[in-house]
Design an enzyme around this catalytic site. Structure first.
Site, PDB file in Angstrom:
ATOM      1  N   ASP A 133       0.811  -1.201   0.000  1.00 21.15           N
ATOM      2  CA  ASP A 133       0.000   0.000   0.000  1.00 21.15           C
ATOM      3  C   ASP A 133       0.856   1.267   0.000  1.00 21.15           C
ATOM      4  OD1 ASP A 133      -2.342   1.451   0.129  1.00 21.15           O
ATOM      5  OD2 ASP A 133      -2.369   1.510   2.305  1.00 21.15           O
ATOM      6  N   CYS A 187     -17.872  -7.936 -13.736  1.00 23.72           N
ATOM      7  CA  CYS A 187     -18.950  -7.121 -13.150  1.00 23.72           C
ATOM      8  C   CYS A 187     -20.228  -7.230 -13.996  1.00 23.72           C
ATOM      9  CB  CYS A 187     -18.535  -5.659 -13.063  1.00 23.72           C
ATOM     10  SG  CYS A 187     -17.558  -5.265 -11.607  1.00 23.72           S
ATOM     11  N   CYS A 190     -24.131  -5.589 -13.576  1.00 26.06           N
ATOM     12  CA  CYS A 190     -24.417  -5.279 -12.163  1.00 26.06           C
ATOM     13  C   CYS A 190     -24.084  -3.817 -11.843  1.00 26.06           C
ATOM     14  CB  CYS A 190     -23.580  -6.210 -11.290  1.00 26.06           C
ATOM     15  SG  CYS A 190     -23.702  -5.873  -9.534  1.00 26.06           S
ATOM     16  N   CYS A 193     -23.081  -1.831  -6.357  1.00 27.98           N
ATOM     17  CA  CYS A 193     -22.225  -0.957  -5.533  1.00 27.98           C
ATOM     18  C   CYS A 193     -22.555   0.509  -5.803  1.00 27.98           C
ATOM     19  CB  CYS A 193     -20.748  -1.250  -5.797  1.00 27.98           C
ATOM     20  SG  CYS A 193     -20.282  -1.189  -7.533  1.00 27.98           S
TER      21      CYS A 193
HETATM   22  S1  SF4 Z   1     -21.361  -4.760  -6.906  1.00 32.17           S
HETATM   23 FE1  SF4 Z   1     -20.091  -3.417  -8.160  1.00 32.17          FE
HETATM   24  S2  SF4 Z   1     -18.072  -4.354  -8.112  1.00 32.17           S
HETATM   25 FE2  SF4 Z   1     -19.519  -5.919  -7.439  1.00 32.17          FE
HETATM   26  S3  SF4 Z   1     -20.046  -7.035  -9.311  1.00 32.17           S
HETATM   27 FE3  SF4 Z   1     -21.563  -5.435  -9.018  1.00 32.17          FE
HETATM   28  S4  SF4 Z   1     -20.784  -3.738 -10.253  1.00 32.17           S
HETATM   29 FE4  SF4 Z   1     -19.072  -5.140  -9.935  1.00 32.17          FE
END
Ligand code: SF4
Ligand code: SF4
EC number: 1.17.99.6
Length: 311
Positions: A133, A187, A190, A193
């Protein structure tokens, strides 16, 4: 020669596993051509907030050969930190899972030192440096290039095998090794997030405005937390895991095997009142080796007061 390179690569990967790392992958040490414009745009849009250090070492961040003379390989390791149990989910304030136990910088650095010592013992006079990091190394990019995972729309690294609650470390070596291929992005369509982020910090897929993120407000920001995010912290007082917690890939998370990452037992039953009354002595005792120490007690108290007043 190829046989020797393969053998050395295998030796390093086997030792990484023996040291407890969950994943180890290799990339050729080269200029990160694709990343250069992305990093530049992100910095130009001032998405690093007051994290001025993110703008330092621009050239070194993009080229590991500027960090280690004659560098040929970047070895990336991952260590799972997903806890068996989350801390005080009911009637409690929340701290990011990565900060439960001993600061990962210490844990990973120790393991990487052992790995580098092994390289010296088994392979010989190799020039190498380890990184955990640290600003000049784009750890997620290297992890992706090494086939360990992909960088999700929330910009965290995701592994197919155990989700995204993993720490990343690197070893840059002037030693030729067999590179692993890059990992594809899983991803898909989706957007969980993005939809779940309470401060709309994920401004576009794969772009987090660091200056809007709860982690930034609760850890990095030294001034008062701005009014526009009042009522949005959902009880997070140190960091935020929301975008990772909602990610479907984290259904593959499983408890880590690193005792140093276990929280101080006292934290298990910490209720809101305990947080609000926390004294310097208790803070010292519980977070002696934890990343939470970064905010100092005053910072933590500022965060608690902000959440208590506004959530
Ligand atoms: S929540 Fe976000 S990071 Fe996870 S799979 Fe869905 S789009 Fe991708
Ligand atoms: S850590 Fe929290 S605030 Fe930051 S991008 Fe993720 S959900 Fe949003």
């Amino acid at each position: 020669m190829l046989e020797l390179i393969q053998k050395r690569t295998q030796l390093i990967k086997a030792k990484a596993a023996e040291l407890g790392f969950d994943f180890c992958g290799v990339s050729k040490a080269e200029f990160l051509e694709e990343e250069a414009p992305r990093l530049e745009t992100w910095l130009n849009r001032q998405m690093n907030g007051r994290m001025g250090y993110m703008a330092n070492h621009f050239d070194k961040r993009l080229d590991p050969r500027l960090l280690v003379e004659g560098a040929k390989s970047v070895v990336t390791v991952l260590l799972n930190y997903y806890p068996e149990k989350t801390v005080a989910e009911i009637d409690g304030y929340k701290i990011s899972k990565y900060a439960y136990g001993t600061d990962y910088h210490f844990v990973i650095k120790d393991k990487l030192k052992d790995l580098l010592a092994y390289v010296h013992d088994e392979i010989g006079d190799v020039n190498g440096r380890i990184f955990v990091d640290s600003a000049p190394v784009m750890d997620k990019v290297w992890a992706k290039k090494s086939g360990l995972g992909w960088v999700g729309k929330h910009t965290n690294l995701i592994t197919r095998e155990m989700g995204s609650f993993v720490f990343i470390g690197e070893m840059i070596l002037d030693l030729e090794l067999v590179a692993d291929g890059p990992m594809a992005d899983y991803c898909g369509t989706c957007t969980r997030c993005i939809d779940a982020c309470p401060t709309d910090a994920i401004t576009d897929p794969y772009v987090v405005d660091g200056s809007k993120c709860i982690s930034y407000f609760t850890i990095e920001l030294k001034d008062a937390i701005p009014d526009e995010v009042k009522g949005k912290f959902e009880n997070w007082i140190f960091g935020c895991d929301i975008c990772q917690d909602v990610c479907p890939w984290n259904r593959f998370s499983r408890p880590h095997q690193t005792p140093a990452f276990d929280p101080n037992p006292a934290l298990a039953d910490f209720k809101k009142a305990d947080w609000e009354e926390i004294t310097q002595d208790i803070f010292q005792e519980i977070f002696r080796r934890s990343a939470v120490k970064r905010t100092k007690l005053e910072g933590l108290k500022r965060n608690i007061a902000f959440v208590k007043l506004n959530d």
